[in-house]
Design an enzyme around this catalytic site. Structure first.
Site, PDB file in Angstrom:
ATOM      1  N   ASP A 239      10.089  70.956 -10.087  1.00  0.00           N
ATOM      2  CA  ASP A 239      10.222  69.699  -9.363  1.00  0.00           C
ATOM      3  C   ASP A 239       9.997  70.022  -7.877  1.00  0.00           C
ATOM      4  O   ASP A 239      10.127  71.174  -7.439  1.00  0.00           O
ATOM      5  CB  ASP A 239      11.586  69.044  -9.603  1.00  0.00           C
ATOM      6  CG  ASP A 239      11.549  67.544  -9.251  1.00  0.00           C
ATOM      7  OD1 ASP A 239      10.584  67.105  -8.588  1.00  0.00           O
ATOM      8  OD2 ASP A 239      12.482  66.821  -9.630  1.00  0.00           O
TER       9      ASP A 239
HETATM   10  C1  BGC Z   1      11.005  63.885  -8.342  1.00  0.00           C
HETATM   11  C2  BGC Z   1       9.926  64.098  -9.385  1.00  0.00           C
HETATM   12  C3  BGC Z   1       8.584  63.780  -8.782  1.00  0.00           C
HETATM   13  C4  BGC Z   1       8.379  64.647  -7.562  1.00  0.00           C
HETATM   14  C5  BGC Z   1       7.050  64.424  -6.879  1.00  0.00           C
HETATM   15  C6  BGC Z   1      10.707  64.625  -7.059  1.00  0.00           C
HETATM   16  O1  BGC Z   1      11.592  64.272  -6.061  1.00  0.00           O
HETATM   17  O2  BGC Z   1      12.255  64.293  -8.853  1.00  0.00           O
HETATM   18  O3  BGC Z   1      10.165  63.296 -10.517  1.00  0.00           O
HETATM   19  O4  BGC Z   1       7.574  63.968  -9.738  1.00  0.00           O
HETATM   20  O5  BGC Z   1       9.396  64.374  -6.627  1.00  0.00           O
HETATM   21  O6  BGC Z   1       7.019  63.168  -6.280  1.00  0.00           O
END
Ligand code: BGC
Length: 820
Positions: A239
């Protein structure tokens, strides 16, 4: 019992593997390390020496935003994931996936950062709307359909967030303490089902820790369980900003650390190999996974992509509308005169009430945000569908208790300037919210020259009176309205989670008295000052606005008058982006503002009051027995208002069933989302959702699986042959319909502690009035198994079971027994 299908490598897979090995052999350590980290917010570097293009990733899950967090390249916005799950239709999820692949290809995206398959453990989870259900089987089947759909279009998915990212509070640091049985039977189960049934090409590991290690460095869950036991052969991406430890992450099975350029992989990883802290073979394994992904999506020269025959083009608007109406859950439909309130009687008059009827809430907040080319509000949808002169509208109550990003009435553009005032770039923007990450900047603009960003244009108010304008974001700002500077200074936030800072509370900076219809000039200038060493360069801020607050009692009185004068009152109630968003959890389940008062007052004035609930996850409905009908529309996506008109007028039947129990916070058995001393204990074990409600002997407002249509059904017979269950249902109403037949498995003999019953299978049938339809369902072996913590393996529990078929977990119409 049905066995899990094994995927055999095809000749094309073998050819791709050979291409991957050949490419790997030509890379030196530095190139390999570089490939494993983002070069910016959304992409991996190209390696021309091996014919590898740059891999592009994008959120996910209801649309494909693309690499720009802005509205200049719109995306189809489908209904929220909770809505997709409420269709209980994996085939529809598959079609949603096909559309998203089409959108991804249109935008040059190879990897969709979706689906989110964490569970609805607590109704307070702020990101609840972005996951599917409290039930792992429903989640797994919807997720399987979705992943297969996306990948049928040659685009990869990253099933996320692996694992136990079921709440937002302290998500970067929380250590979730989850027993092995709960992990296996609940939280890992959707991932396992999707990995074995849909073979996703990617997985995203979560911010949180599970039982000690962070998920980006979880050797046991990633290397042993996901890859070892389940045979996952895709790539594992962190993530965003979750990767924190070069050695532990790589040896824990993390292939790619996102975003970049500041990263714990890249140069630090090459150094760790040279120092002997990481074997180069481990780097090769990760690179192999990335090259395999690149080969599958068609960006590795010499390797045939996994999909060469693309599915037929999908009409995004039509599909968004179909999913929306199929997801709407009719919770209640009983007018006091005995007749049903819905569908509306043709030609009758309608009073449409509620702020969200005019300014629709079509999606939840956070990284799932996309910018559609158009949105159809309930007011738009009903205006188009109802005869002229039969519809009136009043605001009634405004759920927004604080300022929101500048919206209707604002005509804004952005201007980016260098320190000497030179205009570098810009263009029109649809709303007051700007968010640029990494190299995602308007054409001609670079971070090294960018000095100021100005949002400028006009605001033409809908209402006369005192308007508030303000700023959301951190840093130096100047706010000017009608030529007067109202703020010129610094704004700071204490929030630790960047998403809280992006989406957190705006600060009011100007109160100006304006006249409806008369434009005024507005300008918000941000002085950019980003430190050199930030992991990613993010420019995010919003011009915020709040219309004059009218006396709430007067607003309600006006709505009551409109309701009294109409045959039917339709009240749209909603949550706001300060209630449901990524980055924080909820503190209660109440509808914000005076919306409950509005519903009660309208219901008292008009017995045919229909309440439309526009929320992505459970809210309390304290007036639910006082109104004629309740229709839950979730965050319905861009076509929500059109779908609402389809359903209210009866052109279409509402098709949704609750994917999650709806009840009050006081009654909800599992609510805890706040860690204690850094840890969140999942003390309830395998008892979440309906499993917990049943164990506690509590009656929720609306049970799991519940949802009415416009016809009625009789369950006539159930037959069990081995693992095959045949249920015959008859359409006893007077219009064609679709029924979701649900099968629950209830152990009746002695045995280990288990939930009273669990969802074992479900299927949908359609029938004409008076006709019978047959649903044939397969009982999965896993429904009879529990995770044996002592033996560390699945254990088949022999004994007697009831197989209960029905319309919800509490409406179990017909039962058979079986002994296994
Ligand atoms: C989220 C993810 C997301 C990523 C990119 C993170 O803060 O938890 O689900 O894909 O950001 O935007």
């Amino acid at each position: 019992m049905a066995a899990t299908p094994e995927a055999q490598p095809t000749p094309a897979d073998q050819a791709r593997e050979a291409a991957v090995e050949a490419a790997l052999a030509r890379l030196d350590l530095d190139a390999k390390a570089r490939l494993l980290s983002g070069q910016d917010m959304w992409t991996l570097p190209a390696l021309p020496e091996i014919g590898l293009d740059s891999l592009v990733m994008s959120d996910g899950p209801i649309g494909v935003r693309g690499v720009r967090w802005s509205a200049d390249d719109p995306s189809v916005a489908l209904p929220s994931p909770t809505a997709l799950a409420a269709t209980w239709d994996p085939d529809l999820a598959h079609r949603a996936g096909t559309l998203l692949a089409q959108e991804a290809r249109r935008k040059g995206v190879h990897v969709l950062l979706a689906p989110t398959v964490n569970l609805h453990r607590s109704p307070l989870g702020g990101r609840h709307f972005e996951a599917y259900s409290e039930d792992p089987r429903l989640t797994g089947r919807i997720g399987t359909g979705y992943v297969r759909g996306v990948q049928s279009g040659g685009v990869a998915t990253t099933v996320k967030h692996f694992v136990a990212n079921d709440a937002e509070t302290d998500r970067f640091t929380v250590n979730n303490l989850v027993g092995e049985r709960a992990l296996r039977e609940l939280y890992l189960a959707p991932f396992e089902a999707i990995v074995t049934d849909a073979h996703p090409w990617g997985i995203m590991t979560a911010y949180n820790s599970v039982n000690g290690p962070t998920m980006t460095a979880h050797h046991h869950l990633v290397n042993e369980v996901l890859r070892g036991e389940w045979g996952f052969d895709g790539f594992n991406v962190s993530d965003w900003m979750a990767a924190r430890d070069t050695v532990a992450d790589l040896t824990g099975g993390l292939d790619v650390a996102m975003p970049g350029p500041k990263t714990v992989y890249g140069a630090p990883l090459a150094r760790a190999v040279r120092e002997g802290a990481v074997p180069e073979a481990a780097v090769d394994t990760a690179v192999r996974n990335v090259l395999r992904l690149a080969a599958r999506v068609g960006i590795l020269k010499g390797a045939e992509p996994a999909v060469t025959d693309l599915p037929a083009p999908v009409d995004g608007e039509a599909l968004a509308r179909e999913i929306a109406r199929r997801s709407f859950v009719l919770l209640r439909n009983e007018a006091p005169d005995g007749a049903e309130a819905l569908p509306l009687k043709p030609g009758g008059t309608v009073a449409l009430l509620g702020a969200a009827a005019r300014d629709a809430r079509i999606l939840g907040g956070g990284s799932a945000t996309v910018f559609p080319a158009r949105t159809v509000s309930p007011l738009d949808g009903l205006t188009a569908a109802l005869p002229d002169g039969t519809l009136t509208y009043a605001v009634g109550a405004d759920p927004t208790t604080e300022m929101g990003a500048a919206g209707p009435g604002f005509d804004l553009r952005v201007e980016c300037r260098a320190a000497d005032g030179e205009l570098l770039g810009g263009g029109p923007v649809p709303g007051g919210h700007l968010q640029w990450m990494g190299s995602d900047l308007p054409d001609g603009v670079t971070h090294d020259r960018l000095h100021t960003v100005e949002l400028t244009g006009t605001f033409t108010p809908r209402e006369s009176g005192p308007h508030l304008l303000g700023i959301r974001g951190m840093g130096a700002f100047t706010l000017t309205v009608g030529g007067t500077t109202h703020f010129d200074g610094d704004q700071r936030s204490e929030a630790a989670d960047p998403f809280d800072a992006f989406f957190g509370a705006p600060v009011p900076r100007a109160e100006v008295t304006l006249t409806a219809g008369e434009p005024v000039e507005v300008s918000l200038t941000h002085l950019v000052s980003l430190p050199q060493d930030v992991p990613m360069k993010v420019i995010t801020f919003a011009l915020t606005h709040q219309a004059p607050r009218r006396d709430p009692d007067a607003l309600i009185a006006e709505a009551v008058e409109a309701a009294r004068a109409a045959d039917t009152a339709v009240v749209v109630v909603a949550t706001t982006d300060r209630v449901e968003s990524e980055g924080f959890d909820r503190t209660d389940l109440a509808l914000p503002g005076r919306q409950d008062d509005l519903v009660r007052a309208v219901a008292a004035a008009n017995p045919r009051t229909v309440v439309v609930v526009n929320a992505g996850s459970p809210v309390e409905l304290p007036w639910r027995d006082e109104v004629a009908a309740i229709l839950l529309t979730w965050f319905p996506g861009q076509e929500g208002g059109a779908a609402l008109a389809d359903v209210l007028t009866g052109a279409q039947e509402p098709g949704g069933r609750l994917p999650t129990t709806w009840g009050t916070l006081a009654d909800a058995p599992v609510t805890q989302v706040t860690p204690v001393a850094g840890a969140l204990s999942y003390t309830e074990g395998v008892f979440i959702g309906y499993r917990a409600w049943e164990r506690a002997g509590r009656t929720p407002a609306y049970p799991f699986g519940h949802g009415l249509g416009y016809t009625t059904w009789a369950y006539e017979s159930i037959e069990v042959h081995g693992t095959e269950v045949t249920v015959r249902v008859r359409n006893t109403g007077d219009r064609p319909g679709r029924e979701t037949v649900q099968l629950y498995l209830a152990p009746t003999g002695p045995g280990p502690e288990r939930p009273a019953r669990t969802l074992a299978a479900f299927a949908q049938v359609e029938a004409e009035p008076g006709e019978c339809a047959e649903a044939v369902l397969e009982l999965p072996r896993r429904a009879f198994e529990i995770w044996d913590e002592t033996a560390d393996s699945w254990s088949f529990v022999k004994g007697s079971y009831e197989i209960q078929a029905g319309r919800s977990i509490t409406d179990r119409a017909i039962t058979a027994t079986t002994t296994v």
